[in-house]
Motif scaffolding. Sequence first.
Motif, PDB file in Angstrom:
ATOM      1  N   PHE A  33      -1.544   1.091  -0.440  1.00 25.38           N
ATOM      2  CA  PHE A  33      -2.475   1.560   0.595  1.00 25.38           C
ATOM      3  C   PHE A  33      -1.940   1.173   1.972  1.00 25.38           C
ATOM      4  CE2 PHE A  33      -5.451   0.291  -2.956  1.00 25.38           C
ATOM      5  CZ  PHE A  33      -5.635   1.577  -3.426  1.00 25.38           C
ATOM      6  N   HIS A  82      -2.025  -0.832   5.387  1.00 28.75           N
ATOM      7  CA  HIS A  82      -2.541  -2.189   5.629  1.00 28.75           C
ATOM      8  C   HIS A  82      -3.900  -2.131   6.311  1.00 28.75           C
ATOM      9  CE1 HIS A  82      -1.290  -2.767  10.000  1.00 28.75           C
ATOM     10  NE2 HIS A  82      -0.721  -1.623   9.681  1.00 28.75           N
ATOM     11  N   LEU A 101      -4.923  -4.842  -5.525  1.00 30.00           N
ATOM     12  CA  LEU A 101      -6.149  -4.038  -5.607  1.00 30.00           C
ATOM     13  C   LEU A 101      -5.902  -2.786  -6.436  1.00 30.00           C
ATOM     14  CD1 LEU A 101      -7.409  -4.191  -1.899  1.00 30.00           C
ATOM     15  CD2 LEU A 101      -8.254  -5.505  -3.840  1.00 30.00           C
ATOM     16  N   SER A 102      -4.633  -2.462  -6.632  1.00 31.07           N
ATOM     17  CA  SER A 102      -4.239  -1.255  -7.367  1.00 31.07           C
ATOM     18  C   SER A 102      -2.723  -1.274  -7.449  1.00 31.07           C
ATOM     19  CB  SER A 102      -4.700  -0.020  -6.575  1.00 31.07           C
ATOM     20  OG  SER A 102      -3.996   1.130  -6.971  1.00 31.07           O
ATOM     21  N   VAL A 109      -6.583  -1.529   3.425  1.00 26.18           N
ATOM     22  CA  VAL A 109      -6.745  -2.619   2.458  1.00 26.18           C
ATOM     23  C   VAL A 109      -7.867  -3.577   2.873  1.00 26.18           C
ATOM     24  CG1 VAL A 109      -5.581  -4.660   1.516  1.00 26.18           C
ATOM     25  CG2 VAL A 109      -4.409  -2.479   1.584  1.00 26.18           C
ATOM     26  N   GLY A 128       4.926  -5.111   4.938  1.00 25.34           N
ATOM     27  CA  GLY A 128       4.681  -6.185   3.968  1.00 25.34           C
ATOM     28  C   GLY A 128       4.893  -7.576   4.554  1.00 25.34           C
ATOM     29  N   PHE A 129       5.060  -8.550   3.641  1.00 23.65           N
ATOM     30  CA  PHE A 129       5.160  -9.962   4.038  1.00 23.65           C
ATOM     31  C   PHE A 129       6.619 -10.431   4.121  1.00 23.65           C
ATOM     32  CE2 PHE A 129       1.095  -9.808   1.639  1.00 23.65           C
ATOM     33  CZ  PHE A 129       0.241 -10.262   2.630  1.00 23.65           C
ATOM     34  N   MET A 168      -1.158   1.305  -6.731  1.00 24.07           N
ATOM     35  CA  MET A 168      -0.798   2.204  -5.625  1.00 24.07           C
ATOM     36  C   MET A 168      -0.677   1.405  -4.320  1.00 24.07           C
ATOM     37  SD  MET A 168      -3.123   5.495  -6.316  1.00 24.07           S
ATOM     38  CE  MET A 168      -2.957   6.431  -7.833  1.00 24.07           C
ATOM     39  N   VAL A 191      -3.382  -9.865   4.372  1.00 22.13           N
ATOM     40  CA  VAL A 191      -2.818  -8.524   4.185  1.00 22.13           C
ATOM     41  C   VAL A 191      -1.555  -8.465   5.044  1.00 22.13           C
ATOM     42  CG1 VAL A 191      -3.227  -6.049   4.497  1.00 22.13           C
ATOM     43  CG2 VAL A 191      -5.140  -7.550   3.903  1.00 22.13           C
ATOM     44  N   GLY A 192      -0.471  -7.934   4.482  1.00 17.52           N
ATOM     45  CA  GLY A 192       0.771  -7.837   5.243  1.00 17.52           C
ATOM     46  C   GLY A 192       0.698  -6.734   6.293  1.00 17.52           C
ATOM     47  N   GLY A 193       1.705  -6.686   7.139  1.00 16.26           N
ATOM     48  CA  GLY A 193       1.799  -5.598   8.117  1.00 16.26           C
ATOM     49  C   GLY A 193       2.323  -4.340   7.436  1.00 16.26           C
ATOM     50  N   ALA A 194       2.686  -3.360   8.235  1.00 13.75           N
ATOM     51  CA  ALA A 194       3.120  -2.064   7.684  1.00 13.75           C
ATOM     52  C   ALA A 194       4.290  -2.193   6.710  1.00 13.75           C
ATOM     53  CB  ALA A 194       3.490  -1.134   8.829  1.00 13.75           C
ATOM     54  N   LEU A 216      -2.693 -10.358  -0.581  1.00 10.42           N
ATOM     55  CA  LEU A 216      -3.020  -9.038  -1.138  1.00 10.42           C
ATOM     56  C   LEU A 216      -1.690  -8.312  -1.236  1.00 10.42           C
ATOM     57  CD1 LEU A 216      -6.069  -7.928  -1.470  1.00 10.42           C
ATOM     58  CD2 LEU A 216      -5.843  -9.978  -0.129  1.00 10.42           C
ATOM     59  N   ASP A 217      -1.318  -7.957  -2.458  1.00 15.20           N
ATOM     60  CA  ASP A 217       0.030  -7.431  -2.653  1.00 15.20           C
ATOM     61  C   ASP A 217       0.001  -6.510  -3.876  1.00 15.20           C
ATOM     62  OD1 ASP A 217       3.185  -8.658  -2.089  1.00 15.20           O
ATOM     63  OD2 ASP A 217       2.803  -7.508  -3.898  1.00 15.20           O
ATOM     64  N   GLU A 218       0.536  -5.322  -3.705  1.00  9.35           N
ATOM     65  CA  GLU A 218       0.439  -4.381  -4.837  1.00  9.35           C
ATOM     66  C   GLU A 218       1.139  -4.876  -6.099  1.00  9.35           C
ATOM     67  OE1 GLU A 218       1.805  -3.667  -1.752  1.00  9.35           O
ATOM     68  OE2 GLU A 218       3.017  -1.857  -1.890  1.00  9.35           O
TER      69      GLU A 218
HETATM   70  C1  LIG Z   1       1.863  -0.549   3.515  1.00  9.56           C
HETATM   71  S1  LIG Z   1       1.719  -2.026   2.635  1.00  9.56           S
HETATM   72  C2  LIG Z   1       3.366  -2.670   2.664  1.00  9.56           C
HETATM   73  C3  LIG Z   1       4.224  -2.083   1.626  1.00  9.56           C
HETATM   74  C4  LIG Z   1       5.568  -2.737   1.572  1.00  9.56           C
HETATM   75  N1  LIG Z   1       6.499  -1.763   1.115  1.00  9.56           N
HETATM   76  C5  LIG Z   1       5.623  -3.926   0.627  1.00  9.56           C
HETATM   77  O1  LIG Z   1       6.501  -3.940  -0.240  1.00  9.56           O
HETATM   78  O2  LIG Z   1       4.839  -4.858   0.728  1.00  9.56           O
HETATM   79  C6  LIG Z   1       0.989  -3.116   3.770  1.00  9.56           C
HETATM   80  C7  LIG Z   1       0.209  -4.246   3.157  1.00  9.56           C
HETATM   81  O3  LIG Z   1      -0.988  -3.724   2.581  1.00  9.56           O
HETATM   82  C8  LIG Z   1      -1.364  -4.490   1.464  1.00  9.56           C
HETATM   83  N2  LIG Z   1      -1.481  -3.602   0.296  1.00  9.56           N
HETATM   84  C9  LIG Z   1      -1.121  -2.301   0.213  1.00  9.56           C
HETATM   85  N3  LIG Z   1      -1.412  -1.807  -0.998  1.00  9.56           N
HETATM   86  C10 LIG Z   1      -1.996  -2.810  -1.704  1.00  9.56           C
HETATM   87  C11 LIG Z   1      -2.542  -2.919  -3.010  1.00  9.56           C
HETATM   88  N4  LIG Z   1      -2.531  -1.918  -3.858  1.00  9.56           N
HETATM   89  N5  LIG Z   1      -3.069  -4.103  -3.388  1.00  9.56           N
HETATM   90  C12 LIG Z   1      -3.091  -5.152  -2.534  1.00  9.56           C
HETATM   91  N6  LIG Z   1      -2.596  -5.111  -1.286  1.00  9.56           N
HETATM   92  C13 LIG Z   1      -2.051  -3.957  -0.869  1.00  9.56           C
HETATM   93  C14 LIG Z   1      -0.328  -5.592   1.277  1.00  9.56           C
HETATM   94  O4  LIG Z   1      -0.807  -6.770   1.882  1.00  9.56           O
HETATM   95  C15 LIG Z   1       0.870  -5.038   2.036  1.00  9.56           C
HETATM   96  O5  LIG Z   1       1.682  -6.069   2.528  1.00  9.56           O
END
Ligand SMILES: C[S@@+](CC[C@H](N)C(=O)[O-])C[C@H]1O[C@@H](n2cnc3c(N)ncnc32)[C@H](O)[C@@H]1O
Length: 157
Positions: free
Chosen positions: A129, A131, A124-125, A134, A109-110, A127, A104-107, A73-75
Amino acid sequence: MKIKLIVISKTDEKFLDEGIEKYLKRLKHYHSVEFVIIPDVKQGGKLAPDKLKEAEGKLILQKLQDGDHLILLDEKGKSFTSSEFATFLQKKLNAVTTNLVFAVGGAFGFSPEVYARANDKISLSKMTFTHQMVRMFFFEQLYRGFTILRGEKYHND
Ligand SMILES: C[S@@+](CC[C@H](N)C(=O)[O-])C[C@H]1O[C@@H](n2cnc3c(N)ncnc32)[C@H](O)[C@@H]1O
């Protein structure tokens, strides 16, 4: 074959736990779904983001069995309408003989190692969100996807 969602750390919010529980319960009617929570990485002090991602990445990879199909899951991943996601899901269910594992990654990401192991990335968007949120959104979309595939009423509500 199971569908799994791997996440990092427990949720802090009761409303998220309740939402997750609600959709996991509903999903039981459609498929075997396992929710895998990796405990917070604790290494005597705060780790720098890259080190934390690396440590979390190792734990995510340890949860995989040989041949598991890993979808992050990755934006920045592929984006879908819910109907398109349902079609994607059906194709995976038809083609994949191992477990279908979403993560889903941590705060932060992966790690690069997790990206390198992944078979797909879905968004998922556009935008970002938290973690913790999500996981609930994903389970709702997974449930929605199954209702679409079965032609059931929920997705029109
Ligand atoms: C706060 S986000 C990490 C953001 C980080 N800056 C990055 O580049 O991955 C934490 C995790 O939530 C998931 N996530 C956040 N927004 C998402 C989205 N719109 N679609 C899918 N997964 C999302 C992803 O797995 C991500 O690794």
